[in-house]
Scaffold this motif. Structure first.
Motif, mmCIF file in Angstrom:
data_model
loop_
_atom_site.group_PDB
_atom_site.id
_atom_site.type_symbol
_atom_site.label_atom_id
_atom_site.label_comp_id
_atom_site.label_asym_id
_atom_site.label_seq_id
_atom_site.Cartn_x
_atom_site.Cartn_y
_atom_site.Cartn_z
ATOM 1 N N SER A 186 -0.608 41.651 55.050
ATOM 2 C CA SER A 186 -0.370 40.684 53.977
ATOM 3 C C SER A 186 -1.677 40.085 53.486
ATOM 4 N N THR A 233 2.363 42.051 50.375
ATOM 5 C CA THR A 233 2.534 42.550 51.730
ATOM 6 C C THR A 233 2.769 44.053 51.677
ATOM 7 N N GLN A 281 5.387 33.916 55.133
ATOM 8 C CA GLN A 281 5.214 34.717 53.940
ATOM 9 C C GLN A 281 5.920 34.043 52.786
#
Length: 511
Positions: free
Chosen positions: A433, A445, A498
């Motif tokens: 990522s 990612t 994320q």
């Protein structure tokens, strides 16, 4: 004679019956803060000559604070020493002269959550009331991480830490509908604070924007949002592999039918790849908690032994740039300028940051950053730098924009141009990522499969004013708390911070 009159007057003032008054609801305050616990006598009267005692439970003789004979006495529970005093319950209060006997408690801890008794006594009257103090801690902003599933849904993980008491988790869609969680787990650390992990699986038809809210009983909450429209795996090999083997089996039995089936298969695969690339290039914004990423920070240096001769490396092996003696022809990105990290990874999560701009200079236009399989030190041109050959990276190629080396490659529009790039390698989950650290944004990612040892990969390009500089990440604000959770309804998602930027898959590119 005058002093006798004053004493007599004080005795007369305090001989009238009074009532102690406190709020009916509990008092809530954050850990580490200062709180005023209100208490006053009614009808209002001068309390300077009264005994004022604050104590917990049955600790009457071991008070939190004792005021008597016109001053605070040195009789006190040890944990409250230098933390308590009498204070005004409001700006309009007249203090002790107005009957305000409120307690000020500083540097709150979780042990302060208790019932406090406000006891006031005079010559001929006394009264006591109880106040409940609740301690809370508002945790970090939820971090959401998506992972595409084989059935077309997206599995979303929501994680946050630093809560007290145990928080609640709820999932909602963009139209306010409640979404069913696949599961939730809570963990309590040595600091007595709670960490929470929840996950759910949704389809694109369920919602475009998914929200994860973590809240306390006081109504305080923090929310994280994720746009799932731009999240899709470019690896269509899962379902197509099954179809391929089915077709292959049928070919042995129905030779005349194989041609038609393979034709339909290729047609659908082409359409699938085109739709996937269209989704991958969508712009989706998601905020990231950089401190969560830095919990996995490692020190990275560049391997001087395998450095390209046209690159210049600093003494600490952290800054690299093209040599002044090198004259770039301007024909294409110089892929041969790769520099390799000295560190090798075969498991776990590892994070590092790279500075791409110096003071008073614009961000670099040319760079390549990613990871490479150990031993692949020879780089030639772009066609040789593929995941199947052991290379995974994001490249900034000046006017040609940003692109990955995935198969097929994907071109991205990244605005603003990153000044500091964060890289997170999750070896076990096969995820690489990239983050814009200054903007706290997730960029991309790449999903793949790693084998053997892999290490950091850098290329400073040619012709820029700024070099590539590997940074030493600052210490995170709080330590990471590892969670373990299981769910029978939905698979547990990857536990990484994320956001909702594209996730590219190259699972067929095992190096």
């Amino acid at each position: 004679m005058l002093s006798i009159i004053v004493v007599v007057n004080l005795l007369i003032e305090t001989s009238v019956s009074f009532t102690v008054v406190v709020p009916g609801d509990p008092i809530a305050a954050h850990v580490g803060s200062t709180v005023i616990v209100p208490c006053w006598i009614s009808p209002p009267e001068n309390a300077e000559a009264l005994e004022i005692r604050w104590y917990r439970h049955d600790q009457f003789s071991n008070p939190v604070l004792l005021y008597n004979h016109g001053k605070i006495q040195d009789v006190q529970e040890e944990p409250y020493r230098n933390r308590t005093s009498l204070a005004l319950r409001s700006d309009q209060s007249g203090g002790l002269k107005d009957g305000d006997v409120s307690l000020r408690l500083e540097k709150l801890t979780f042990q302060d959550e208790d019932s406090f008794h406000c006891y006031v006594s005079g010559e001929s009257s006394y009264d006591s009331r109880e106040v409940v103090l609740k301690i809370t801690a508002l945790g970090s902003a939820p971090v959401l991480f998506p992972k595409p599933l084989d059935d077309g849904r997206v599995n979303i993980s929501c994680r946050s830490s630093g809560w007290y008491p145990k928080p609640s988790v709820s999932w909602t869609s963009d139209d306010g509908r409640a979404l069913r969680p696949g599961g939730s787990s809570h963990s309590r650390g040595a600091d007595e604070m709670f960490s929470v992990h929840s996950w759910t699986a949704v389809s694109l038809s369920d919602a475009q924007l998914v929200s994860c809210s973590i809240s306390l009983r006081t109504g305080e909450l923090k929310e994280g949002r994720l746009n799932i429209q731009g999240i899709v795996s470019s690896d269509s090999s899962g379902p197509w592999k099954a179809l391929f083997f089915f077709v292959l089996t049928c070919a042995l039995l129905f030779g005349c039918l194989v041609g038609l089936i393979l034709y339909k298969y290729r047609e659908k695969l082409t359409v699938c790849e085109e739709e996937t690339l269209e989704r991958l290039t969508k712009e989706v914004v998601g905020d990231i908690n950089i401190e969560e990423l830095r919990k996995h920070a490692v020190e990275i240096t560049i391997d001087r032994e395998h450095l390209h001769p046209d690159l210049k490396l600093s003494k600490d092996c952290k800054t690299v740039r093209d040599s002044k003696d090198y004259h770039h022809t301007g024909e294409g990105f110089p892929f041969q300028f790769c520099a390799f990290g000295a560190q090798r990874f075969t498991s776990g999560r590892h994070y590092w940051e790279v500075e791409l701009a110096q003071t008073n200079t614009p961000p670099k236009n040319y760079w390549l950053i990613g990871v490479v399989k150990h031993g692949h030190f020879t780089t030639r041109d772009r066609s040789a730098l593929t995941p199947s050959a052991g290379f995974w990276f994001l490249c900034s190629d000046g006017p040609h924009g940003f692109y990955t080396n995935t198969e097929p490659p994907v071109k991205l529009s990244l605005t603003p141009r990153p000044e500091r790039l964060g890289v997170l390698l999750d070896y076990d989950e096969g995820l690489l990522s990239f983050y814009n650290v200054k903007e706290s944004k997730h960029l991309l990612t790449i999903s793949s499969r790693f084998s053997g040892s892999v290490g950091p990969l850098f290329n400073p390009g040619a012709g820029d004013l700024s070099p590539i500089m590997i940074l030493d990440c600052p210490e995170p604000v709080e330590s990471a708390v590892e969670l373990a959770a299981e769910s029978s309804d939905n698979p547990e998602p990857v536990e990484l911070p994320q956001s909702s930027q594209p996730l590219l898959s190259n699972n067929s590119s095992d190096a």
